[in-house]
Design a protein around this motif. Sequence first.
Motif, mmCIF file in Angstrom:
data_model
loop_
_atom_site.group_PDB
_atom_site.id
_atom_site.type_symbol
_atom_site.label_atom_id
_atom_site.label_comp_id
_atom_site.label_asym_id
_atom_site.label_seq_id
_atom_site.Cartn_x
_atom_site.Cartn_y
_atom_site.Cartn_z
ATOM 1 N N GLY A 140 -1.526 -2.998 17.196
ATOM 2 C CA GLY A 140 -1.144 -3.754 16.005
ATOM 3 C C GLY A 140 -1.645 -3.109 14.733
ATOM 4 O O GLY A 140 -0.944 -3.065 13.718
ATOM 5 N N ALA A 141 -2.869 -2.580 14.778
ATOM 6 C CA ALA A 141 -3.420 -1.908 13.596
ATOM 7 C C ALA A 141 -2.628 -0.644 13.266
ATOM 8 O O ALA A 141 -2.345 -0.369 12.094
ATOM 9 N N ILE A 142 -2.255 0.113 14.283
ATOM 10 C CA ILE A 142 -1.483 1.341 14.045
ATOM 11 C C ILE A 142 -0.118 1.018 13.464
ATOM 12 O O ILE A 142 0.306 1.606 12.466
ATOM 13 N N VAL A 143 0.571 0.087 14.083
ATOM 14 C CA VAL A 143 1.904 -0.284 13.587
ATOM 15 C C VAL A 143 1.806 -0.891 12.191
ATOM 16 O O VAL A 143 2.594 -0.555 11.298
ATOM 17 N N GLY A 144 0.829 -1.755 11.968
ATOM 18 C CA GLY A 144 0.654 -2.354 10.645
ATOM 19 C C GLY A 144 0.334 -1.317 9.586
ATOM 20 O O GLY A 144 0.842 -1.382 8.472
ATOM 21 N N GLY A 145 -0.494 -0.341 9.937
ATOM 22 C CA GLY A 145 -0.823 0.732 8.998
ATOM 23 C C GLY A 145 0.384 1.578 8.655
ATOM 24 O O GLY A 145 0.585 1.955 7.495
ATOM 25 N N LEU A 146 1.197 1.887 9.657
ATOM 26 C CA LEU A 146 2.414 2.667 9.396
ATOM 27 C C LEU A 146 3.398 1.901 8.526
ATOM 28 O O LEU A 146 3.979 2.464 7.591
ATOM 29 N N ILE A 147 3.575 0.645 8.831
ATOM 30 C CA ILE A 147 4.498 -0.163 8.020
ATOM 31 C C ILE A 147 3.945 -0.347 6.607
ATOM 32 O O ILE A 147 4.670 -0.229 5.623
ATOM 33 N N GLY A 148 2.651 -0.605 6.488
ATOM 34 C CA GLY A 148 2.038 -0.781 5.173
ATOM 35 C C GLY A 148 2.087 0.480 4.327
ATOM 36 O O GLY A 148 2.198 0.414 3.106
ATOM 37 N N SER A 149 2.039 1.659 4.966
ATOM 38 C CA SER A 149 2.055 2.906 4.209
ATOM 39 C C SER A 149 3.424 3.223 3.631
ATOM 40 O O SER A 149 3.552 4.117 2.797
ATOM 41 N N THR A 150 4.449 2.515 4.065
ATOM 42 C CA THR A 150 5.784 2.749 3.509
ATOM 43 C C THR A 150 5.995 1.995 2.203
ATOM 44 O O THR A 150 6.986 2.199 1.531
ATOM 45 N N ILE A 151 5.040 1.123 1.854
ATOM 46 C CA ILE A 151 5.155 0.308 0.642
ATOM 47 C C ILE A 151 4.508 1.051 -0.519
ATOM 48 O O ILE A 151 3.392 1.552 -0.402
ATOM 49 N N GLY A 152 5.183 1.094 -1.632
ATOM 50 C CA GLY A 152 4.615 1.666 -2.852
ATOM 51 C C GLY A 152 4.514 3.172 -2.813
ATOM 52 O O GLY A 152 5.126 3.856 -2.021
ATOM 53 N N GLY A 153 3.702 3.684 -3.716
ATOM 54 C CA GLY A 153 3.471 5.112 -3.812
ATOM 55 C C GLY A 153 2.100 5.370 -4.387
ATOM 56 O O GLY A 153 1.525 4.530 -5.092
ATOM 57 N N GLY A 154 1.504 6.501 -4.085
ATOM 58 C CA GLY A 154 0.178 6.837 -4.595
ATOM 59 C C GLY A 154 -0.882 5.898 -4.061
ATOM 60 O O GLY A 154 -1.031 5.724 -2.855
ATOM 61 N N THR A 155 -1.621 5.288 -4.982
ATOM 62 C CA THR A 155 -2.695 4.369 -4.594
ATOM 63 C C THR A 155 -2.136 3.117 -3.931
ATOM 64 O O THR A 155 -2.762 2.571 -3.014
ATOM 65 N N GLY A 156 -0.962 2.688 -4.343
ATOM 66 C CA GLY A 156 -0.326 1.525 -3.720
ATOM 67 C C GLY A 156 -0.034 1.758 -2.251
ATOM 68 O O GLY A 156 -0.134 0.840 -1.436
ATOM 69 N N ARG A 157 0.309 2.982 -1.907
ATOM 70 C CA ARG A 157 0.573 3.314 -0.505
ATOM 71 C C ARG A 157 -0.713 3.218 0.317
ATOM 72 O O ARG A 157 -0.710 2.727 1.438
ATOM 73 N N LEU A 158 -1.813 3.675 -0.259
ATOM 74 C CA LEU A 158 -3.102 3.606 0.426
ATOM 75 C C LEU A 158 -3.544 2.159 0.616
ATOM 76 O O LEU A 158 -4.005 1.776 1.699
ATOM 77 N N ILE A 159 -3.370 1.360 -0.407
ATOM 78 C CA ILE A 159 -3.725 -0.060 -0.314
ATOM 79 C C ILE A 159 -2.827 -0.760 0.706
ATOM 80 O O ILE A 159 -3.298 -1.560 1.519
ATOM 81 N N GLY A 160 -1.536 -0.443 0.683
ATOM 82 C CA GLY A 160 -0.610 -1.028 1.661
ATOM 83 C C GLY A 160 -0.982 -0.671 3.085
ATOM 84 O O GLY A 160 -0.912 -1.504 3.989
ATOM 85 N N ALA A 161 -1.392 0.584 3.302
ATOM 86 C CA ALA A 161 -1.806 1.011 4.643
ATOM 87 C C ALA A 161 -3.064 0.269 5.081
ATOM 88 O O ALA A 161 -3.175 -0.157 6.238
ATOM 89 N N ALA A 162 -4.017 0.092 4.170
ATOM 90 C CA ALA A 162 -5.260 -0.611 4.501
ATOM 91 C C ALA A 162 -4.989 -2.075 4.846
ATOM 92 O O ALA A 162 -5.518 -2.600 5.832
#
Length: 83
Positions: free
Chosen positions: A45-67
């Motif tokens: 779940g953490a891996i899938v959530g991190g991958l999906i979250g990393s597709t949101i935004g760009g730059g710092t937003g992508r990092l926050i989305g992944a976290a």
Amino acid sequence: MKKRAAVALILVGSFALTACQSSSSDPSVRAHNAEFGCMAGTVGGAIVGGLIGSTIGGGTGRLIGAAVGLGGGGYIGNRLACG
């Protein structure tokens, strides 16, 4: 397209891991299988959530989305697998 393929591969792998659990009448084997399923659900779940979250935004937003995706996916995976 590569991200979709990676997410699909991880989902298939997660389902394959849960299919490997055997049903046994031995309580120690059942406890071990339940513990493995719980860990696999949390990590998957953490891996899938991190991958999906990393597709949101760009730059710092992508990092926050992944976290946020890592935390949320891990929590949801844990709740689903551990009951």
